[in-house]
Structures are given as structure tokens and as C-alpha cells.
Scaffold this motif. Structure first.
Motif, mmCIF file in Angstrom:
data_model
loop_
_atom_site.group_PDB
_atom_site.id
_atom_site.type_symbol
_atom_site.label_atom_id
_atom_site.label_comp_id
_atom_site.label_asym_id
_atom_site.label_seq_id
_atom_site.Cartn_x
_atom_site.Cartn_y
_atom_site.Cartn_z
ATOM 1 N N ALA A 130 0.828 -1.214 0.000
ATOM 2 C CA ALA A 130 0.000 0.000 0.000
ATOM 3 C C ALA A 130 0.855 1.254 0.000
ATOM 4 C CB ALA A 130 -0.921 -0.016 1.218
ATOM 5 N N LEU A 131 1.909 1.271 0.814
ATOM 6 C CA LEU A 131 2.766 2.454 0.898
ATOM 7 C C LEU A 131 3.490 2.706 -0.424
ATOM 8 C CD1 LEU A 131 4.106 4.730 2.479
ATOM 9 C CD2 LEU A 131 5.802 3.061 3.296
ATOM 10 N N ALA A 185 1.133 3.894 -3.157
ATOM 11 C CA ALA A 185 0.770 5.305 -3.029
ATOM 12 C C ALA A 185 1.913 6.218 -3.464
ATOM 13 C CB ALA A 185 0.384 5.604 -1.579
ATOM 14 N N LEU A 186 3.147 5.821 -3.172
ATOM 15 C CA LEU A 186 4.299 6.658 -3.493
ATOM 16 C C LEU A 186 4.589 6.723 -4.992
ATOM 17 C CD1 LEU A 186 6.777 5.702 -0.620
ATOM 18 C CD2 LEU A 186 5.547 7.870 -0.899
ATOM 19 N N ALA A 232 2.352 5.921 -7.525
ATOM 20 C CA ALA A 232 1.135 5.963 -8.352
ATOM 21 C C ALA A 232 1.266 6.988 -9.473
ATOM 22 C CB ALA A 232 -0.072 6.295 -7.486
ATOM 23 N N VAL A 236 -2.636 1.379 -9.607
ATOM 24 C CA VAL A 236 -1.466 2.223 -9.323
ATOM 25 C C VAL A 236 -1.058 3.021 -10.553
ATOM 26 C CG1 VAL A 236 0.967 2.209 -8.644
ATOM 27 C CG2 VAL A 236 -0.665 0.682 -7.495
#
Length: 221
Positions: free
Chosen positions: A33-34, A37-38, A40, A121
């Protein structure tokens, strides 16, 4: 006449290792998830990728043939063969849940990546969706399934030290595939980390769900 006591099926994840498996699963989900998000929507290497990728490529010395051979370990057909071998081995030893684990976790992990995470993503490398790496997801799913099966095999009773060494060797081989993918410029470093996290998480989640789903006195293993 007293009936012989029936014991429950041996779980895929031994009770002593269940907390560790849940913790690893949680870490893998958080990492995915981290990183997702970074990165994307990106179409370039981030700072970590730039640093790690450059050192991997610089340290490999242009060993393209060896890297290509390593990367092919994650090809769909070869992964299908390895998965089939695991399923067959479990069927031969009557470890039914182990067979289901291998048959479900490996294609399931690949499906989550290709159908859900990559489009969600939207990170690209040379125009192709790249996060998480599908190749690394497949090989780590196989490696994680193998590690789960080695945790407490039905038979033969392989010594614990040998089982640990085998599991570590398979996981290191999966890491070597990640190095090859980065060295060949087929993936960013974080793509391979995401793939490893997804493959491991799906394998562990499937094993834990199967352990809870099978009745305790089904006579299965």
C-alpha cells in the motif's frame, strides 16, 4: 468398546508460527500500500529506485545472458510447471489443503497484480504497467507456498534444519530473479519489492484462510 481418538488435520501454518505469519502478512500489505501510493501514476524512477537500480546494474558487469536466464524463471509457463509440481507432491502425500494452497495462491496472486493493482497504481516503465512486478509476484508466491509447506510437512519427516535451508534457498532464488529484472531494466527496484510483498501476502493469507475453513476433525491433512 472405546473408539480411537481422532486428531484434527495438521494445519498449513503451525500454531507456533501463526502470529509470525500474520505479522509478515500485515507488513507485506502495508509495504504494498505504501509503495503503491508513493509511485502511483509515475513513469520514472524515484530516488530510491535511482540509487538501488544504478548499483545493481553497475555491479552486475553486463552479465546479460545470466540475467535473462534468471528472469525467465518467472515466466508464466515455468511458474505453472513449478506450481503443478507442488500440487502433485501434495496430492501424492494426501495433503489436500497444501494442494489447494498451491493451486489457488499462485494464480490468485498473479490475478490480483495484473487485474487490480497494476491498473489501480498506474506506474509505467517504457509505456508498460510495472507496479507491482508480475514476474516477481509469481516467483515469490511459489517460494512462499513452498516455505509454508516446509513448515510442517506430512512425510517424509525432513529435519527442521534441512527444511529451513530449503525454504531459505528458494526465497533467495526469488530474490535473485528480482535482481535480474532490475539489471535488465525490466522493472524498477520498488516494482520487485511490491511483487515480492504481494506474492508472499497472498500465499500466507490463503494458508491462514484454509486453516480456518477446514473442519477440525475432517481427517484431512
Amino acid at each position: 468398546m472405546e473408539q480411537p481418538q481422532r486428531t484434527g488435520p495438521r494445519p498449513l501454518v503451525p500454531a507456533a508460527m501463526r502470529s509470525l505469519a500474520v505479522a509478515i502478512l500485515a507488513v507485506c500489505a502495508a509495504v504494498t500500500a505504501l509503495l503503491g501510493a508513493l509511485v502511483a501514476g509515475q513513469a520514472r524512477a524515484g530516488p530510491v529506485d535511482s540509487w538501488v537500480d544504478a548499483r545493481i546494474r553497475g555491479g552486475l558487469g553486463g552479465q546479460w545472458r545470466g540475467l535473462e536466464d534468471l528472469a525467465r524463471v518467472g515466466d508464466v509457463m515455468l511458474v505453472a510447471v513449478m506450481t503443478s509440481v507442488l500440487v502433485l507432491a501434495c496430492l501424492v502425500t494426501r495433503r489436500w489443503r497444501g494442494a489447494v494452497l498451491a493451486a489457488v495462491a499462485v494464480p490468485g496472486a498473479a490475478g490480483v497484480v495484473e487485474l487490480v493493482l497494476k491498473p489501480l497504481v498506474g506506474r509505467t516503465l517504457m509505456g508498460a504497467l510495472s507496479f507491482p512486478s508480475g514476474t516477481e509476484t509469481r516467483v515469490f508466491a511459489v517460494a512462499a507456498v513452498f516455505a509454508v509447506l516446509m513448515a510442517d510437512p506430512v512425510r517424509p519427516r525432513i529435519p527442521a534444519a534441512v527444511r529451513l535451508a530449503l525454504a531459505v534457498a528458494v526465497l533467495l532464488a526469488a530474490v535473485a530473479v528480482a535482481v535480474a529484472l532490475v539489471g535488465l531494466d525490466q522493472h524498477y527496484f520498488t516494482d520487485t519489492v511490491g511483487g515480492a510483498a504481494v506474492g508472499t501476502a497472498v500465499a500466507l493469507a490463503t494458508a491462514l484462510v484454509l486453516d480456518r475453513a477446514v473442519p477440525p476433525h475432517s481427517g484431512q491433512t
